[in-house]
Design a protein around this motif. Structure first.
Motif, PDB file in Angstrom:
ATOM      1  N   LEU A 246      61.066  13.526  63.173  1.00 15.30           N
ATOM      2  CA  LEU A 246      62.443  13.072  63.646  1.00 15.30           C
ATOM      3  C   LEU A 246      63.293  14.158  63.524  1.00 15.30           C
ATOM      4  CD1 LEU A 246      62.402   9.820  61.346  1.00 15.30           C
ATOM      5  CD2 LEU A 246      62.269  10.161  63.844  1.00 15.30           C
ATOM      6  N   VAL A 247      63.055  15.048  62.646  1.00 14.95           N
ATOM      7  CA  VAL A 247      64.076  16.377  62.742  1.00 14.95           C
ATOM      8  C   VAL A 247      63.937  17.091  63.823  1.00 14.95           C
ATOM      9  CG1 VAL A 247      64.438  18.583  61.649  1.00 14.95           C
ATOM     10  CG2 VAL A 247      64.285  16.471  60.159  1.00 14.95           C
ATOM     11  N   CYS A 248      62.821  17.104  64.382  1.00 13.94           N
ATOM     12  CA  CYS A 248      62.248  17.927  65.763  1.00 13.94           C
ATOM     13  C   CYS A 248      63.111  17.250  66.833  1.00 13.94           C
ATOM     14  CB  CYS A 248      60.784  17.770  66.172  1.00 13.94           C
ATOM     15  SG  CYS A 248      59.990  18.996  64.768  1.00 13.94           S
ATOM     16  N   PHE A 249      63.101  15.935  66.933  1.00 14.62           N
ATOM     17  CA  PHE A 249      63.868  15.238  67.978  1.00 14.62           C
ATOM     18  C   PHE A 249      65.368  15.515  67.983  1.00 14.62           C
ATOM     19  CE2 PHE A 249      59.714  12.382  68.285  1.00 14.62           C
ATOM     20  CZ  PHE A 249      59.797  12.664  69.738  1.00 14.62           C
TER      21      PHE A 249
ATOM     22  N   ALA B 128      72.280  14.292  67.930  1.00 12.61           N
ATOM     23  CA  ALA B 128      71.459  14.628  67.126  1.00 12.61           C
ATOM     24  C   ALA B 128      71.365  13.642  65.849  1.00 12.61           C
ATOM     25  CB  ALA B 128      72.086  15.994  66.349  1.00 12.61           C
ATOM     26  N   VAL B 129      71.906  12.978  65.887  1.00  8.87           N
ATOM     27  CA  VAL B 129      71.867  11.487  64.833  1.00  8.87           C
ATOM     28  C   VAL B 129      71.247  10.334  65.684  1.00  8.87           C
ATOM     29  CG1 VAL B 129      72.779  10.083  63.284  1.00  8.87           C
ATOM     30  CG2 VAL B 129      73.626  12.407  63.319  1.00  8.87           C
TER      31      VAL B 129
ATOM     32  N   LEU C 184      67.275   8.565  65.123  1.00  8.70           N
ATOM     33  CA  LEU C 184      67.529   7.084  64.865  1.00  8.70           C
ATOM     34  C   LEU C 184      66.784   6.106  65.785  1.00  8.70           C
ATOM     35  CD1 LEU C 184      70.835   6.561  63.257  1.00  8.70           C
ATOM     36  CD2 LEU C 184      68.779   6.475  62.157  1.00  8.70           C
ATOM     37  N   ALA C 185      67.095   6.277  67.105  1.00  9.76           N
ATOM     38  CA  ALA C 185      66.159   5.622  68.092  1.00  9.76           C
ATOM     39  C   ALA C 185      64.849   5.913  67.899  1.00  9.76           C
ATOM     40  CB  ALA C 185      66.596   5.751  69.361  1.00  9.76           C
TER      41      ALA C 185
ATOM     42  N   TRP D 223      59.580   3.522  65.949  1.00  9.32           N
ATOM     43  CA  TRP D 223      58.737   3.554  65.002  1.00  9.32           C
ATOM     44  C   TRP D 223      58.300   2.437  64.092  1.00  9.32           C
ATOM     45  CZ3 TRP D 223      54.666   6.965  64.847  1.00  9.32           C
ATOM     46  CH2 TRP D 223      53.972   7.140  63.534  1.00  9.32           C
ATOM     47  N   GLY D 224      59.344   1.939  63.598  1.00  7.23           N
ATOM     48  CA  GLY D 224      59.353   1.026  62.501  1.00  7.23           C
ATOM     49  C   GLY D 224      59.199  -0.244  63.010  1.00  7.23           C
TER      50      GLY D 224
END
Length: 126
Positions: free
Chosen positions: A23-26, A43-44, A48-49, A54-55
């Motif tokens: 997620l940080v990489c994205f 960047a946020v 989140l998307a 994923w969830g």
């Protein structure tokens, strides 16, 4: 004797860290490709998307998660989603110009998935 590494709490902890890293990489990628005015939002929003997708999609009964899901997803499709998130994060980092850490992350992901072969097989069968 059958291996249960893919479902072991330590392996699940490592997997959680790898998920956060993806997620940080994205987020890093979104920062680098977005216009200056949208960098903070992108960047946020992008991580989140990815986290939301994923969830939401999971294979019912997956012991590496709660076993519950919002949208029941066949195991092979869930495995492809996992590969897309994990290796997509490494690819996003590479595309952002952070090449050596991206390559290291990809290598770690390969090792993790090889060691978690029991979970991979479980997904492919469900």
């Amino acid at each position: 004797m059958t291996s249960r590494f893919g479902f072991h709490p330590v392996a699940l902890g490592v997997r959680f860290i790898l998920e956060l890293m993806a997620l940080v990489c994205f987020g890093i990628w979104a920062w680098h490709v977005s216009p200056a005015a949208l960098r903070y939002v992108a960047a946020v929003a992008v991580p989140l998307a990815v986290a939301a997708l994923w969830g939401v999609f999971a294979t019912p009964g997956d012991a590496s998660r709660s076993g519950e899901t919002v949208i029941a997803t066949p195991g092979p499709l869930r495995f492809l989603l996992e590969l897309a998130v994990f290796f997509g994060g490494a690819a996003a980092l590479y595309a952002a110009g952070v090449r050596v850490p991206a390559a290291v992350l990809a290598g770690v992901l390969v090792v993790y998935h090889v060691l978690s072969w029991d979970r991979v097989l479980w997904l492919l069968k469900h």
